[in-house]
Design a protein around this motif. Structure first.
Motif, PDB file in Angstrom:
ATOM      1  N   PRO A 193       1.231  -0.809  -0.141  1.00  0.00           N
ATOM      2  CA  PRO A 193      -0.166   0.175   0.063  1.00  0.00           C
ATOM      3  C   PRO A 193       0.912   1.281  -0.129  1.00  0.00           C
ATOM      4  O   PRO A 193       1.829   1.154   0.819  1.00  0.00           O
ATOM      5  CB  PRO A 193      -1.280  -0.691   1.761  1.00  0.00           C
ATOM      6  N   GLY A 194       0.757   2.285  -0.922  1.00  0.00           N
ATOM      7  CA  GLY A 194       0.586   3.747  -0.733  1.00  0.00           C
ATOM      8  C   GLY A 194       3.273   3.294  -2.033  1.00  0.00           C
ATOM      9  O   GLY A 194       3.378   4.980  -2.382  1.00  0.00           O
ATOM     10  N   ILE A 195       2.937   2.392  -2.530  1.00  0.00           N
ATOM     11  CA  ILE A 195       3.611   2.098  -3.121  1.00  0.00           C
ATOM     12  C   ILE A 195       3.114   2.260  -4.723  1.00  0.00           C
ATOM     13  O   ILE A 195       2.845   1.168  -5.158  1.00  0.00           O
ATOM     14  CB  ILE A 195       4.984   1.008  -2.765  1.00  0.00           C
ATOM     15  N   GLY A 196       3.379   3.053  -5.432  1.00  0.00           N
ATOM     16  CA  GLY A 196       3.370   3.123  -7.345  1.00  0.00           C
ATOM     17  C   GLY A 196       4.498   2.773  -7.680  1.00  0.00           C
ATOM     18  O   GLY A 196       5.364   2.051  -7.088  1.00  0.00           O
ATOM     19  N   LYS A 197       4.387   1.966  -9.370  1.00  0.00           N
ATOM     20  CA  LYS A 197       5.425   1.981  -9.707  1.00  0.00           C
ATOM     21  C   LYS A 197       6.970   3.170  -9.367  1.00  0.00           C
ATOM     22  O   LYS A 197       8.025   2.210  -9.569  1.00  0.00           O
ATOM     23  CB  LYS A 197       5.148   2.161 -11.715  1.00  0.00           C
ATOM     24  N   LYS A 198       6.653   4.192  -9.526  1.00  0.00           N
ATOM     25  CA  LYS A 198       8.003   5.020  -9.765  1.00  0.00           C
ATOM     26  C   LYS A 198       8.864   5.366  -8.197  1.00  0.00           C
ATOM     27  O   LYS A 198       9.445   4.614  -8.548  1.00  0.00           O
ATOM     28  CB  LYS A 198       7.473   6.484  -9.515  1.00  0.00           C
ATOM     29  N   THR A 199       7.986   5.018  -7.319  1.00  0.00           N
ATOM     30  CA  THR A 199       8.594   4.774  -6.125  1.00  0.00           C
ATOM     31  C   THR A 199       8.801   3.752  -5.810  1.00  0.00           C
ATOM     32  O   THR A 199      10.169   3.462  -5.782  1.00  0.00           O
ATOM     33  CB  THR A 199       7.321   4.997  -5.217  1.00  0.00           C
ATOM     34  N   ALA A 200       8.276   2.333  -6.743  1.00  0.00           N
ATOM     35  CA  ALA A 200       8.950   1.189  -6.836  1.00  0.00           C
ATOM     36  C   ALA A 200      10.194   1.141  -7.002  1.00  0.00           C
ATOM     37  O   ALA A 200      11.555   0.391  -6.860  1.00  0.00           O
ATOM     38  CB  ALA A 200       8.194  -0.150  -6.775  1.00  0.00           C
ATOM     39  N   GLU A 201      10.507   1.497  -8.261  1.00  0.00           N
ATOM     40  CA  GLU A 201      11.763   1.564  -8.946  1.00  0.00           C
ATOM     41  C   GLU A 201      12.816   2.297  -8.528  1.00  0.00           C
ATOM     42  O   GLU A 201      13.772   2.327  -8.188  1.00  0.00           O
ATOM     43  CB  GLU A 201      11.485   2.258 -10.743  1.00  0.00           C
ATOM     44  N   ARG A 202      12.191   3.388  -7.373  1.00  0.00           N
ATOM     45  CA  ARG A 202      13.158   4.316  -6.999  1.00  0.00           C
ATOM     46  C   ARG A 202      14.188   3.729  -5.788  1.00  0.00           C
ATOM     47  O   ARG A 202      14.849   3.762  -5.547  1.00  0.00           O
ATOM     48  CB  ARG A 202      12.415   5.877  -6.663  1.00  0.00           C
TER      49      ARG A 202
END
Length: 213
Positions: A114-123
């Protein structure tokens, strides 16, 4: 700096607890594992603690272990992750599985949090790889079968990491709607019961019986 508290549990909710330590009630935001580690109201519990300070905000966060607190601090020092997101990560996936996803760049697993989108996951995959690389994440004792499957300190294992049929079984439970942390615990329980020779299908069937534990 407050780093550890031991006291009587006054209140225990999924993400917030109050400990009475010497007549002072400390309210702490906690991870799922930290809340589950505490006894019922009236019992004596203990937590590792992080004091979060930002401008006029003072907030205590409680953790089941020193390692969980250390990972929380790593998250806070990562761009784009605040304390709420850090607690969400720790509460929704076991750290061994999280570390594996980071090392492998497994965005599918990371974006389930929850709260982790694709861009955040990549970072996260880029920024945390080196920070988590040297850490060994302890999991439930899986003597014998665990070592054979690479879960403990065996080859290729970050402590507590499911592998082979177990990893496939975990993915199957997640597909069926289980949270990652619940799925991993259920499959570990199933593997303990069935032994090292259990197939993926057998693990899934048995794991479904334990998905709420």
């Amino acid at each position: 700096m407050i780093e550890y508290l031991k006291g009587t549990v006054v209140s225990r909710e999924p993400h917030h607890v109050i400990l009475d330590v010497g007549g002072v009630g400390y309210g702490l935001e906690v991870t799922t594992a930290a809340a589950a580690s505490l006894p019922e109201t009236g019992g004596v519990g203990e937590l590792h603690v992080y004091l979060y300070v930002q401008e006029a905000v003072l907030r205590l966060y409680g953790f089941v272990s020193r390692q969980e607190r250390e990972v929380f601090e790593i998250f806070l020092n990562t761009s784009g992750i605040g304390p709420r997101t850090a607690v969400a990560i720790l509460s929704n996936i076991e750290m061994a599985a999280f570390a594996r996803a980071i090392m492998a760049g497994d965005l599918k697993t990371l974006t389930r949090i929850p709260g982790i989108g694709k861009k955040t996951a990549e970072r996260l995959s880029v920024e945390l790889k080196d920070k988590l690389k040297g850490m060994v994440f302890e999991g439930p004792d899986r003597s014998g079968a665990g070592a054979e499957r690479g879960n403990g300190t065996g080859p290729g294992g970050l402590g507590g990491l499911p592998g082979g049929d177990e990893a496939e079984a975990v993915e199957a439970l997640i597909t069926l709607g289980c949270k990652p942390i619940v799925a991993e615990r259920a499959i570990r329980t199933a593997a303990d019961i069935l032994g090292a020779d259990a197939t993926t299908a057998e693990l899934v069937r048995e794991g479904l019986k334990h998905r709420r534990t």
